[in-house]
Design a protein around this motif. Structure first.
Motif, mmCIF file in Angstrom:
data_model
loop_
_atom_site.group_PDB
_atom_site.id
_atom_site.type_symbol
_atom_site.label_atom_id
_atom_site.label_comp_id
_atom_site.label_asym_id
_atom_site.label_seq_id
_atom_site.Cartn_x
_atom_site.Cartn_y
_atom_site.Cartn_z
ATOM 1 N N UNK A 86 24.374 -63.747 66.150
ATOM 2 C CA UNK A 86 24.268 -62.445 66.807
ATOM 3 C C UNK A 86 24.786 -61.329 65.902
ATOM 4 N N UNK A 87 25.935 -61.544 65.286
ATOM 5 C CA UNK A 87 26.495 -60.538 64.373
ATOM 6 C C UNK A 87 25.526 -60.206 63.243
ATOM 7 N N UNK A 88 25.000 -61.237 62.626
ATOM 8 C CA UNK A 88 24.104 -61.027 61.495
ATOM 9 C C UNK A 88 22.797 -60.386 61.966
ATOM 10 N N UNK A 89 22.293 -60.846 63.099
ATOM 11 C CA UNK A 89 21.053 -60.277 63.626
ATOM 12 C C UNK A 89 21.178 -58.811 63.990
ATOM 13 N N UNK A 90 22.289 -58.452 64.623
ATOM 14 C CA UNK A 90 22.509 -57.042 64.962
ATOM 15 C C UNK A 90 22.684 -56.193 63.705
ATOM 16 N N UNK A 91 23.398 -56.731 62.728
ATOM 17 C CA UNK A 91 23.580 -55.998 61.475
ATOM 18 C C UNK A 91 22.247 -55.809 60.766
ATOM 19 N N UNK A 92 21.406 -56.837 60.804
ATOM 20 C CA UNK A 92 20.099 -56.750 60.142
ATOM 21 C C UNK A 92 19.232 -55.667 60.776
ATOM 22 N N UNK A 93 19.407 -55.453 62.069
ATOM 23 C CA UNK A 93 18.620 -54.425 62.757
ATOM 24 C C UNK A 93 19.193 -53.029 62.534
ATOM 25 N N UNK A 94 20.451 -52.955 62.137
ATOM 26 C CA UNK A 94 21.084 -51.648 62.011
ATOM 27 C C UNK A 94 21.036 -51.064 60.602
ATOM 28 N N UNK A 95 20.770 -51.875 59.601
ATOM 29 C CA UNK A 95 20.671 -51.350 58.237
ATOM 30 C C UNK A 95 19.756 -52.247 57.416
ATOM 31 N N UNK A 96 19.336 -51.709 56.303
ATOM 32 C CA UNK A 96 18.480 -52.458 55.388
ATOM 33 C C UNK A 96 19.313 -53.480 54.629
ATOM 34 N N UNK A 97 18.791 -54.668 54.469
ATOM 35 C CA UNK A 97 19.513 -55.708 53.751
ATOM 36 C C UNK A 97 19.256 -55.622 52.244
ATOM 37 N N UNK A 98 19.041 -54.409 51.749
ATOM 38 C CA UNK A 98 18.781 -54.244 50.326
ATOM 39 C C UNK A 98 20.065 -54.247 49.508
ATOM 40 N N UNK A 99 21.198 -54.039 50.130
ATOM 41 C CA UNK A 99 22.463 -53.984 49.418
ATOM 42 C C UNK A 99 23.121 -55.361 49.376
ATOM 43 N N UNK A 100 23.376 -55.830 48.183
ATOM 44 C CA UNK A 100 24.052 -57.124 48.012
ATOM 45 C C UNK A 100 25.443 -57.062 48.632
ATOM 46 N N UNK A 101 26.121 -55.939 48.499
ATOM 47 C CA UNK A 101 27.481 -55.810 49.034
ATOM 48 C C UNK A 101 27.496 -55.858 50.557
ATOM 49 N N UNK A 102 26.539 -55.188 51.189
ATOM 50 C CA UNK A 102 26.462 -55.236 52.649
ATOM 51 C C UNK A 102 26.160 -56.656 53.122
ATOM 52 N N UNK A 103 25.264 -57.336 52.419
ATOM 53 C CA UNK A 103 24.955 -58.720 52.764
ATOM 54 C C UNK A 103 26.197 -59.596 52.643
ATOM 55 N N UNK A 104 26.908 -59.456 51.549
ATOM 56 C CA UNK A 104 28.101 -60.270 51.320
ATOM 57 C C UNK A 104 29.176 -59.984 52.369
ATOM 58 N N UNK A 105 29.380 -58.720 52.700
ATOM 59 C CA UNK A 105 30.386 -58.363 53.701
ATOM 60 C C UNK A 105 30.007 -58.894 55.082
ATOM 61 N N UNK A 106 28.734 -58.819 55.448
ATOM 62 C CA UNK A 106 28.305 -59.327 56.746
ATOM 63 C C UNK A 106 28.467 -60.843 56.804
#
Length: 139
Positions: A86-106
């Motif tokens: 759920x956390x990852x799915x909601x995050x994926x809907x709220x921002x683009x997964x183009x950032x390696x740092x955002x992906x790593x933090x999530x």
């Protein structure tokens, strides 16, 4: 049923199977236990399916626990891995997964939920000292 619903259903079933197989069978031995690739497929399901990954992660991981004989962990795994999806799915809907740092933090945030969730469960079932011993392997 629309094409979009059928596609979502098929992807959900596929990711559930991938999570189950990756958790139960794709194990990488380490000095303190083993790693499995199931969380990686929960992460991928979150990106592809959004919040539906809660169902995928929870059920896929729970089935792996049941197959491995860890019946006591099955209900808590459903909850914990579902929360991760759920956390990852909601995050994926709220921002683009183009950032390696955002992906790593999530991914790290979702893994922290997993470690804390299993710690709390094991502290209740086995006691805090035993639960503390499982923190490093869960990391």
């Amino acid at each position: 049923m629309s094409d979009k619903n059928i596609k979502t259903l098929v992807y959900s079933a596929l990711f559930t199977a991938l999570v189950t197989v990756a958790t139960a069978y794709l194990k990488i031995p380490t000095a303190i236990g083993y790693l499995n690739l199931g969380d990686g497929f929960i992460f991928a399901a979150g990106v592809v399916l959004g919040p539906i990954a809660a169902v995928v992660g929870g059920i896929g991981s729970m089935i792996a626990d049941l197959m491995a004989g860890y019946m006591i962990y099955a209900p808590i795994t459903l909850l914990i891995k579902g929360c991760m999806g759920l956390m990852i799915g909601l995050a994926a809907r709220s921002y683009s997964f183009s950032s390696v740092w955002k992906n790593a933090l999530m991914f790290l945030a979702a893994e922290a939920v997993m470690v804390c969730g299993y710690f709390l469960f094991e502290a209740v079932v086995y006691g805090a000292a035993a639960a503390a011993g499982s923190v490093v392997p869960n990391l």
